[in-house]
Enzyme design. Structure first.
Site, PDB file in Angstrom:
ATOM      1  N   ASP A  16      35.684  27.512  41.281  1.00  0.00           N
ATOM      2  CA  ASP A  16      36.724  27.517  40.232  1.00  0.00           C
ATOM      3  C   ASP A  16      37.525  26.215  40.103  1.00  0.00           C
ATOM      4  O   ASP A  16      38.749  26.250  39.964  1.00  0.00           O
ATOM      5  CB  ASP A  16      37.694  28.681  40.469  1.00  0.00           C
ATOM      6  CG  ASP A  16      37.013  30.035  40.431  1.00  0.00           C
ATOM      7  OD1 ASP A  16      35.779  30.090  40.270  1.00  0.00           O
ATOM      8  OD2 ASP A  16      37.709  31.055  40.579  1.00  0.00           O
ATOM      9  N   ASP A  55      36.006  31.268  36.696  1.00  0.00           N
ATOM     10  CA  ASP A  55      36.570  32.406  35.987  1.00  0.00           C
ATOM     11  C   ASP A  55      36.188  32.228  34.520  1.00  0.00           C
ATOM     12  O   ASP A  55      36.275  31.123  33.973  1.00  0.00           O
ATOM     13  CB  ASP A  55      38.100  32.410  36.114  1.00  0.00           C
ATOM     14  CG  ASP A  55      38.590  33.159  37.336  1.00  0.00           C
ATOM     15  OD1 ASP A  55      37.766  33.623  38.134  1.00  0.00           O
ATOM     16  OD2 ASP A  55      39.825  33.276  37.488  1.00  0.00           O
ATOM     17  N   HIS A  57      37.025  34.598  31.609  1.00  0.00           N
ATOM     18  CA  HIS A  57      37.656  35.844  31.214  1.00  0.00           C
ATOM     19  C   HIS A  57      37.604  36.105  29.711  1.00  0.00           C
ATOM     20  O   HIS A  57      37.697  35.164  28.921  1.00  0.00           O
ATOM     21  CB  HIS A  57      39.138  35.821  31.606  1.00  0.00           C
ATOM     22  CG  HIS A  57      39.401  35.742  33.068  1.00  0.00           C
ATOM     23  ND1 HIS A  57      38.771  36.523  33.997  1.00  0.00           N
ATOM     24  CD2 HIS A  57      40.268  34.959  33.761  1.00  0.00           C
ATOM     25  CE1 HIS A  57      39.238  36.249  35.201  1.00  0.00           C
ATOM     26  NE2 HIS A  57      40.145  35.291  35.095  1.00  0.00           N
ATOM     27  N   SER A  63      43.651  41.155  34.420  1.00  0.00           N
ATOM     28  CA  SER A  63      44.515  40.420  35.351  1.00  0.00           C
ATOM     29  C   SER A  63      45.687  39.744  34.650  1.00  0.00           C
ATOM     30  O   SER A  63      46.622  39.287  35.299  1.00  0.00           O
ATOM     31  CB  SER A  63      43.699  39.367  36.113  1.00  0.00           C
ATOM     32  OG  SER A  63      43.332  38.292  35.254  1.00  0.00           O
ATOM     33  N   HIS A  74      44.647  32.804  31.630  1.00  0.00           N
ATOM     34  CA  HIS A  74      43.991  31.615  32.176  1.00  0.00           C
ATOM     35  C   HIS A  74      42.480  31.754  32.074  1.00  0.00           C
ATOM     36  O   HIS A  74      41.950  32.856  32.062  1.00  0.00           O
ATOM     37  CB  HIS A  74      44.389  31.389  33.643  1.00  0.00           C
ATOM     38  CG  HIS A  74      43.905  32.474  34.556  1.00  0.00           C
ATOM     39  ND1 HIS A  74      44.573  33.688  34.684  1.00  0.00           N
ATOM     40  CD2 HIS A  74      42.814  32.561  35.365  1.00  0.00           C
ATOM     41  CE1 HIS A  74      43.911  34.454  35.539  1.00  0.00           C
ATOM     42  NE2 HIS A  74      42.835  33.802  35.966  1.00  0.00           N
ATOM     43  N   LYS A  99      32.325  34.596  36.536  1.00  0.00           N
ATOM     44  CA  LYS A  99      32.812  35.844  37.120  1.00  0.00           C
ATOM     45  C   LYS A  99      34.006  36.378  36.351  1.00  0.00           C
ATOM     46  O   LYS A  99      34.624  35.647  35.580  1.00  0.00           O
ATOM     47  CB  LYS A  99      33.142  35.653  38.603  1.00  0.00           C
ATOM     48  CG  LYS A  99      34.182  34.596  38.896  1.00  0.00           C
ATOM     49  CD  LYS A  99      34.258  34.322  40.390  1.00  0.00           C
ATOM     50  CE  LYS A  99      35.260  33.248  40.723  1.00  0.00           C
ATOM     51  NZ  LYS A  99      36.645  33.563  40.457  1.00  0.00           N
ATOM     52  N   GLU A 106      38.188  42.798  37.835  1.00  0.00           N
ATOM     53  CA  GLU A 106      38.683  41.579  38.458  1.00  0.00           C
ATOM     54  C   GLU A 106      37.596  41.081  39.411  1.00  0.00           C
ATOM     55  O   GLU A 106      36.811  41.874  39.922  1.00  0.00           O
ATOM     56  CB  GLU A 106      39.975  41.870  39.237  1.00  0.00           C
ATOM     57  CG  GLU A 106      40.592  40.668  39.903  1.00  0.00           C
ATOM     58  CD  GLU A 106      40.899  39.522  38.950  1.00  0.00           C
ATOM     59  OE1 GLU A 106      39.952  38.824  38.530  1.00  0.00           O
ATOM     60  OE2 GLU A 106      42.076  39.315  38.640  1.00  0.00           O
ATOM     61  N   ALA A 134      41.290  28.868  44.493  1.00  0.00           N
ATOM     62  CA  ALA A 134      42.376  28.487  45.381  1.00  0.00           C
ATOM     63  C   ALA A 134      42.100  29.107  46.750  1.00  0.00           C
ATOM     64  O   ALA A 134      41.527  30.189  46.850  1.00  0.00           O
ATOM     65  CB  ALA A 134      43.710  28.990  44.833  1.00  0.00           C
ATOM     66  N   CYS A 138      40.359  32.882  45.403  1.00  0.00           N
ATOM     67  CA  CYS A 138      38.918  32.868  45.127  1.00  0.00           C
ATOM     68  C   CYS A 138      38.094  32.179  46.207  1.00  0.00           C
ATOM     69  O   CYS A 138      36.967  32.588  46.476  1.00  0.00           O
ATOM     70  CB  CYS A 138      38.661  32.259  43.747  1.00  0.00           C
ATOM     71  SG  CYS A 138      39.430  33.257  42.435  1.00  0.00           S
TER      72      CYS A 138
END
Length: 193
Positions: A16, A55, A57, A63, A74, A99, A106, A134, A138
């Site tokens: 990420d 990510d 999304h 989330s 985000h 993902k 999530e 982070a 993740c």
């Protein structure tokens, strides 16, 4: 610390390293962009499989705070914030794993809801080197799932940064990964064969 020489049985997972998780982004990790240089150094090393998770999304992901989640909006798929950091050598990545791509699921880990474990095994990978953002979310989830899937895991200590919602979250995440059997190294400990 031990020195490592990556081989065809090794994989690098960059977790990420996206615009929204770096300074100026929607969910910025303090100093998140400082890992770009060590990550690029790792991506330049030949002879191992290079994977990047992201990510990805939908705009109404569970989330997000508007849907009752804990995070600001985000890494919405196809937006500038979801792109890899512009200085990251993304062209060196062989496999991108998206993902948390559906509204109702999530996924902090690159293994959650993806075929990553099977893909790595099919490629003959036994050991994974994990870096990215982070540390306390993740990166930790990906490293712990990799251990549960039976992979050796080495976390690149100079190529991770924590959100630290609570001050010790990053430190605690490192300890949790260590207890689960993850080794730790610096990017300078990785040598080309």
């Amino acid at each position: 610390m031990a020195e490592y020489s990556p081989s065809a049985q090794d994989g690098l997972i960059v977790v990420d390293l996206q615009v929204d998780f770096c300074p100026g982004g929607a969910l910025a990790v303090t100093e998140g962009d400082e890992i770009v240089s060590p990550v690029n150094g790792l991506l330049e090393i030949p002879g191992w499989m290079k994977v990047a998770t992201r990510d990805w999304h939908p705009a109404d992901h569970m989330s997000f705070q508007a849907q009752g989640g804990i995070w600001p909006v985000h890494c919405v798929a196809e937006t500038a914030g979801a792109a890899f950091h512009p200085r990251m050598n993304a062209s060196d990545v062989e496999m991108v794993v998206s993902k948390a791509t559906t509204r109702d699921a999530e996924a902090y880990s690159g293994f959650d809801g993806t075929t990553l474990a099977d893909d790595l095994r099919a490629a003959g990978i036994g050991r994974l080197f994990v870096c990215g953002l982070a540390t306390d979310y993740c990166v930790k989830a990906t490293a712990l799932d990799a251990r549960r899937e039976g992979f050796e895991v080495v976390v690149m200590e100079d190529a991770i940064r924590a959100v630290n919602v609570e001050p010790d979250d990053g430190k605690n995440a490192i300890e949790e990964m260590r207890v689960a059997g993850c080794a730790f190294a610096l990017s300078s400990d990785i040598r080309s064969v």
